[in-house]
Design an enzyme around this catalytic site. Structure first.
Site, PDB file in Angstrom:
ATOM      1  N   HIS A 163      -3.780  65.856  -6.478  1.00 32.20           N
ATOM      2  CA  HIS A 163      -5.193  65.810  -6.693  1.00 32.20           C
ATOM      3  C   HIS A 163      -5.981  64.697  -7.407  1.00 32.20           C
ATOM      4  O   HIS A 163      -7.256  64.382  -7.291  1.00 32.20           O
ATOM      5  CB  HIS A 163      -5.626  67.086  -7.189  1.00 32.20           C
ATOM      6  CG  HIS A 163      -5.397  68.382  -6.476  1.00 32.20           C
ATOM      7  ND1 HIS A 163      -6.329  69.161  -5.917  1.00 32.20           N
ATOM      8  CD2 HIS A 163      -4.233  68.980  -5.995  1.00 32.20           C
ATOM      9  CE1 HIS A 163      -5.707  70.148  -5.220  1.00 32.20           C
ATOM     10  NE2 HIS A 163      -4.322  70.024  -5.219  1.00 32.20           N
ATOM     11  N   ASP A 371     -11.747  58.728 -10.820  1.00 29.39           N
ATOM     12  CA  ASP A 371     -11.654  60.205 -10.160  1.00 29.39           C
ATOM     13  C   ASP A 371     -10.630  60.503  -8.978  1.00 29.39           C
ATOM     14  O   ASP A 371     -11.146  59.585  -8.051  1.00 29.39           O
ATOM     15  CB  ASP A 371     -12.853  60.861 -10.347  1.00 29.39           C
ATOM     16  CG  ASP A 371     -13.091  62.202 -10.260  1.00 29.39           C
ATOM     17  OD1 ASP A 371     -12.067  62.921 -10.141  1.00 29.39           O
ATOM     18  OD2 ASP A 371     -14.060  62.657 -11.141  1.00 29.39           O
TER      19      ASP A 371
HETATM   20  P1  ADP Z   1     -12.399  67.967 -11.931  1.00 26.42           P
HETATM   21  O1  ADP Z   1     -11.323  68.583 -10.887  1.00 26.42           O
HETATM   22  O2  ADP Z   1     -11.799  66.690 -12.599  1.00 26.42           O
HETATM   23  O3  ADP Z   1     -12.556  68.931 -12.945  1.00 26.42           O
HETATM   24  P2  ADP Z   1     -14.261  67.836  -9.545  1.00 26.42           P
HETATM   25  O4  ADP Z   1     -15.549  67.443  -9.747  1.00 26.42           O
HETATM   26  O5  ADP Z   1     -13.373  67.685  -8.681  1.00 26.42           O
HETATM   27  O6  ADP Z   1     -13.451  67.542 -11.094  1.00 26.42           O
HETATM   28  O7  ADP Z   1     -14.169  69.743  -9.563  1.00 26.42           O
HETATM   29  C1  ADP Z   1     -14.858  70.230 -10.690  1.00 26.42           C
HETATM   30  C2  ADP Z   1     -15.085  71.819 -10.419  1.00 26.42           C
HETATM   31  O8  ADP Z   1     -15.437  72.627 -11.322  1.00 26.42           O
HETATM   32  C3  ADP Z   1     -16.343  71.814  -9.381  1.00 26.42           C
HETATM   33  O9  ADP Z   1     -15.950  72.779  -8.041  1.00 26.42           O
HETATM   34  C4  ADP Z   1     -17.394  72.251 -10.145  1.00 26.42           C
HETATM   35  O10 ADP Z   1     -18.198  73.062  -9.426  1.00 26.42           O
HETATM   36  C5  ADP Z   1     -16.691  73.149 -11.147  1.00 26.42           C
HETATM   37  N1  ADP Z   1     -17.484  72.991 -12.609  1.00 26.42           N
HETATM   38  C6  ADP Z   1     -17.778  71.874 -13.218  1.00 26.42           C
HETATM   39  N2  ADP Z   1     -18.558  72.073 -14.341  1.00 26.42           N
HETATM   40  C7  ADP Z   1     -18.544  73.502 -14.348  1.00 26.42           C
HETATM   41  C8  ADP Z   1     -18.954  74.356 -15.304  1.00 26.42           C
HETATM   42  N3  ADP Z   1     -19.493  74.077 -16.479  1.00 26.42           N
HETATM   43  N4  ADP Z   1     -18.828  75.763 -14.943  1.00 26.42           N
HETATM   44  C9  ADP Z   1     -18.167  76.198 -13.866  1.00 26.42           C
HETATM   45  N5  ADP Z   1     -17.819  75.123 -12.965  1.00 26.42           N
HETATM   46  C10 ADP Z   1     -17.747  74.094 -13.142  1.00 26.42           C
HETATM   47  C1  G6P Z   2      -8.248  68.676 -12.482  1.00 22.02           C
HETATM   48  C2  G6P Z   2      -6.615  68.514 -12.039  1.00 22.02           C
HETATM   49  C3  G6P Z   2      -6.243  69.945 -11.979  1.00 22.02           C
HETATM   50  C4  G6P Z   2      -6.619  70.787 -13.299  1.00 22.02           C
HETATM   51  C5  G6P Z   2      -8.101  70.759 -13.537  1.00 22.02           C
HETATM   52  C6  G6P Z   2      -8.499  71.352 -14.846  1.00 22.02           C
HETATM   53  O1  G6P Z   2      -8.675  69.112 -11.452  1.00 22.02           O
HETATM   54  O2  G6P Z   2      -6.382  67.862 -11.062  1.00 22.02           O
HETATM   55  O3  G6P Z   2      -4.893  70.121 -11.736  1.00 22.02           O
HETATM   56  O4  G6P Z   2      -6.067  72.194 -13.161  1.00 22.02           O
HETATM   57  O5  G6P Z   2      -8.389  69.305 -13.643  1.00 22.02           O
HETATM   58  O6  G6P Z   2      -7.508  71.146 -15.752  1.00 22.02           O
HETATM   59  P1  G6P Z   2      -6.786  71.983 -16.673  1.00 22.02           P
HETATM   60  O7  G6P Z   2      -5.973  71.141 -17.588  1.00 22.02           O
HETATM   61  O8  G6P Z   2      -7.705  72.909 -17.482  1.00 22.02           O
HETATM   62  O9  G6P Z   2      -5.862  72.692 -15.551  1.00 22.02           O
END
Ligand code: ADP
Ligand code: G6P
Length: 462
Positions: A163, A371
């Site tokens: 991912h 990212d």
């Molecule tokens: P990462 O996987 O690095 O966190 P992404 O942008 O790909 O970044 O995915 C983040 C996911 O988490 C999205 O589906 C988003 O809607 C969710 N998200 C982000 N911030 C919040 C929050 N404060 N509360 C709930 N869900 C969240």
């Molecule tokens: C990114 C990573 C995931 C991970 C998520 C939240 O989306 O690609 O593998 O699960 O961040 O991070 P955490 O360490 O809380 O699982």
């Protein structure tokens, strides 16, 4: 023999997190991050099983069924959490694979724990999967699992999807026991990445480190053909569209706007609180625009939602302190009684609240230094059924390859962020629609179901 499943997903985290309340009571909440957002509808749709950790140290609870999925917890001890999760996964691999925007740390006990925890995940998957079934392993925490699983269960189809970005060859070469990680991934039949360049980096490394002879998208290894290709991940568009069309969510968006100051224009950031997300650069740019008078606290407001993440890791604690200091400084210098230029929310939100924020935002500001994809960008676009709103998007997010009509920006260049913010704020309704429409078409045509179908078809899942 215990029940087995045709389709099994293996990821470090289960889709739900075990939450321990102040009274010691336990409950479940949605897990943070994009991986869970993306995979949950897929596993639910296939009636599959999911092997993963509960987010709490200690023995694994009994497997259970929820929401059309069979969840099979793997236990991590305090030491495992410390060494495998916070150490090797998030102190070594995570920063290195994100262009080393923070310095990766290399420790032998972390690597040993990574290996033994990967083995435990592989064993759990081996027990749970039906004969000739399909196992789909996910992300950087579990890169040794494909080879370990193949050894235990040569009958399975094994897929792996990363991912996060896969680093350039020179950076990968810094990893101790780098060849072992490659061999781990080569246990899969299909290795998926977010971007084509990542797949090329991986294939190139199989030549350099293992003396293999990679061809365009394939490499022969151990008498098998392993395919490596890009499969850009996406979102559950229908879920976001349904929420955006909900009158209660729309009313909530209006209420938020009103409370933030009627006709002040709303800039929005939504991120896990992670040093890859460029939150500091974004705040710096906004602070400078306020300082030089280009924007005023009477005209604009920034809402920054920061989901708590990996809070026991030192770099994340330090980031939190820096971000909160910056927010305090901007509000102190440019705020007025009852009217702050930054609203900072260090908390998780439910999906409806997030979509209401997307609908309320005039400008969505997404500035990661690196990212894999960034699903928030795609969620914002999917929510904007009105074709309005503007997206400022880092060139260094995987999503930039698809969302080409966003206001793209180099997040390392604060001047460039300022320029993009102003271009976005100044775009009239016509320009907003012209930019938003092709992005909406792209996301709707390439939703999460199509992504999973493309991957599983390429994997040869029947
Ligand atoms: P990462 O996987 O690095 O966190 P992404 O942008 O790909 O970044 O995915 C983040 C996911 O988490 C999205 O589906 C988003 O809607 C969710 N998200 C982000 N911030 C919040 C929050 N404060 N509360 C709930 N869900 C969240
Ligand atoms: C990114 C990573 C995931 C991970 C998520 C939240 O989306 O690609 O593998 O699960 O961040 O991070 P955490 O360490 O809380 O699982």
């Amino acid at each position: 023999m215990s029940e087995t499943y045709e389709f099994v997903v293996v990821a470090n985290r289960l889709p739900v997190d075990e939450v321990v309340g102040a009274d010691g009571g336990r409950s479940w909440a949605r897990s943070p991050g994009g991986l869970v957002s993306a995979l949950q509808p897929i596993v639910r749709g296939h009636g599959g099983a999911w092997v993963g950790w509960t987010g709490q140290p200690g023995d694994a609870p009994e497997p259970f069924d929820t929401d059309g999925m069979h969840l099979h917890p793997v236990g991590l001890s305090e030491d495992d959490v410390d060494r495998y999760y916070e150490g090797q996964s998030n102190g070594t691999i995570w920063p290195l694979f994100h262009d080393a925007v923070e310095q990766p740390t290399h420790r032998r006990p972390w690597r040993q724990a990574y290996e033994s925890v990967n083995r435990r995940f592989a064993e759990a998957a081996a027990q749970l999967t039906a004969v000739d079934g399909t196992v789909w392993v996910h992300d950087y925490q579990l890169m040794l699992v494909p080879a370990m699983l193949r050894e235990l269960r040569p009958d399975l189809r094994i897929g792996f999807f990363l991912h996060i970005p896969f680093p350039p060859v020179e950076l990968f070469m810094q990893l101790p026991r780098r060849a072992e990680l490659l061999r781990g991934l080569l246990g899969a039949d299909l290795v998926g990445f977010q971007r084509p360049l990542a797949a090329q980096n991986f294939l190139q490394l199989t030549g350099r480190l293992l003396g293999l002879d990679p061809q365009e998208q394939h490499v022969e290894y151990d008498g098998r053909t392993v395919t490596a290709r890009a499969f850009p991940i996406s979102i559950d568009v229908a879920e976001v569209e349904k929420l955006a069309a909900d009158p209660d969510v729309q009313a909530e968006a209006r209420r938020m706007r009103h409370e933030l100051g009627g006709d002040r224009r709303l800039l929005l950031g939504v991120d896990r609180l992670d040093y890859t997300k460029g939150i500091e650069q974004r705040l710096e740019a906004y602070g400078e625009l306020l300082a030089d008078g280009t924007v005023s606290n009477d005209d604009v407001v920034l809402v920054q939602v920061a989901t708590p993440s990996r809070m026991r890791v030192q770099e994340y604690q330090e980031l939190r302190a820096r971000v909160e200091h910056q927010v305090g400084r901007i509000n102190g210098e440019f705020g007025a009684v009852g009217q702050a230029p930054v609203h900072y929310l260090f908390q998780s939100m439910n999906r409806a609240e997030l979509v209401a924020l997307y609908l309320a935002a005039d400008v969505m500001v997404i500035t990661p230094l690196r990212d894999g994809m960034n699903l928030v960008a795609k969620e914002y676009v999917a929510a904007r059924y009105d074709d309005q709103g503007a997206l400022v998007l880092s060139e260094f997010a995987g999503a930039a390859a698809e969302l080409t009509t966003a206001f793209q920006v180099n997040p390392h260049d604060v001047e460039d962020i300022k320029r993009a913010l102003m271009d976005a704020l100044n775009a009239d309704a016509g320009e907003q629609a012209e930019r938003m429409r092709p992005m909406r078409d792209q996301v709707r045509d390439h939703d999460i179901d199509r992504w999973a179908q493309d991957f599983l078809t390429a994997l040869g899942k029947s």
